[in-house]
Scaffold this active site. Structure first.
Site, PDB file in Angstrom:
ATOM      1  N   ASP A  12      -8.782  36.445 -43.794  1.00  0.00           N
ATOM      2  CA  ASP A  12      -7.486  37.111 -43.646  1.00  0.00           C
ATOM      3  C   ASP A  12      -7.093  37.744 -44.975  1.00  0.00           C
ATOM      4  O   ASP A  12      -7.505  37.259 -46.040  1.00  0.00           O
ATOM      5  CB  ASP A  12      -6.392  36.098 -43.280  1.00  0.00           C
ATOM      6  CG  ASP A  12      -6.673  35.402 -41.961  1.00  0.00           C
ATOM      7  OD1 ASP A  12      -7.401  35.971 -41.130  1.00  0.00           O
ATOM      8  OD2 ASP A  12      -6.148  34.283 -41.785  1.00  0.00           O
TER       9      ASP A  12
HETATM   10  N1  URA Z   1      -9.280  30.620 -41.187  1.00  0.00           N
HETATM   11  C1  URA Z   1      -8.149  31.325 -41.275  1.00  0.00           C
HETATM   12  O1  URA Z   1      -7.148  30.991 -40.661  1.00  0.00           O
HETATM   13  N2  URA Z   1      -8.137  32.400 -42.080  1.00  0.00           N
HETATM   14  C2  URA Z   1      -9.190  32.787 -42.808  1.00  0.00           C
HETATM   15  O2  URA Z   1      -9.114  33.777 -43.535  1.00  0.00           O
HETATM   16  C3  URA Z   1     -10.375  32.049 -42.690  1.00  0.00           C
HETATM   17  C4  URA Z   1     -10.402  30.949 -41.865  1.00  0.00           C
END
Ligand code: URA
Length: 263
Positions: free
Chosen positions: A125
């Site tokens: 993310d």
């Molecule tokens: N899980 C998440 O919620 N976000 C990420 O970026 C990676 C794993």
């Protein structure tokens, strides 16, 4: 002659499978260059039946095209593309993992050399920090991102509240999310509102959704390990190239029971 290598002609012998004889080389030469072991040791590995080319167990004297053939040792696909490169980046928060952004945010590609056309392996993310791989090796990307291959990823989740043993137990058992039950995770509470979670699935926002589902929304998320890869020296925004040894260890960590990808 003092050279202990067997005498071999550089001209590749004709082969009957339609591949270009000019680009094939002895397997031991290809695998020694890829950093697997010395030619002598690779010859032993071939003789022991530990090496396959495109799924067929190789024998001494076999040749392969490092650019197109899929070569495995002990079931792990070895990266033999001559121009293959893999970078490990410590992604800062606010940087996106896709190649471009309509909102003009920085992307992970802005941090690594632009002279190689690499792509991120999986996604983090925008607000997630930590380790991400970028490579131009499609077989490696496939291996590491295929759900059935199960490469472990470790996260430190700074969460709201103090998780009780029951919440951790739920994370370990599997959490019911809108896209189904998650696989059991390793979960431990490190104190100070930080949960260490190890998962091997790659669903969207998985860690955030898991923590939210057990009553502890994530405030900050950092990926600290991909399979065997950790790096405590790499500062946010810094990258380095993986060593041959690290690539081999990474490939060996991939679940061998999964179907081998086609190059
Ligand atoms: N899980 C998440 O919620 N976000 C990420 O970026 C990676 C794993």
């Amino acid at each position: 002659m003092l050279n202990d290598e067997p005498v071999e002609s550089d001209a590749a012998a004709p082969i009957a499978d339609g591949s270009d004889p000019q680009s094939t080389e002895r397997l031991q030469k290809v695998l020694a260059r890829a950093g697997v072991a010395s030619r002598r040791v690779v010859e032993d590995m071939i003789a022991e039946g530990r090496v396959s080319v495109n799924g067929v167990v190789a024998t001494l004297g076999d040749k392969a095209d490092p650019a197109t053939d899929q070569i495995s040792v002990d079931g792990a696909v070895i990266s033999t593309k001559p121009d293959a490169v893999t970078y490990l980046l410590n992604k800062p928060a606010g940087v996106i993992t896709t190649a471009s952004d309509p909102h003009g945010r920085q992307t992970v590609l802005d941090f690594v050399p632009a002279n190689r056309r690499v792509f991120p392996v999986g996604r983090l993310d925008a607000e997630t920090e930590g380790l991400i791989l970028l490579t131009n090796d499609g077989a490696m990307t496939h291996q590491l991102t295929h759900p059935s291959h199960g490469v472990e990823k470790e996260y430190l989740a700074h969460v709201r509240g103090t998780p009780k043993p029951g919440a951790l137990r739920l994370l370990r058992q599997g959490v019911e999310l809108e896209d189904g039950l998650t696989a059991p995770a390793q979960a431990s509470y490190l104190g100070g509102g930080v949960v260490k979670l190890v998962i091997h699935e790659g669903r969207n926002h998985q860690v955030r959704r898991m923590c939210e589902a057990v009553g502890h929304p994530v405030k900050r998320l950092i990926r600290t390990r991909i399979g065997p890869l950790v790096d405590h020296q790499l500062q946010p925004g810094e990258w380095r190239e993986l060593t041959t040894k690290e690539i081999l260890t990474l490939q060996k960590s991939v679940n061998r029971s999964a179907p081998a990808p086609k190059r």
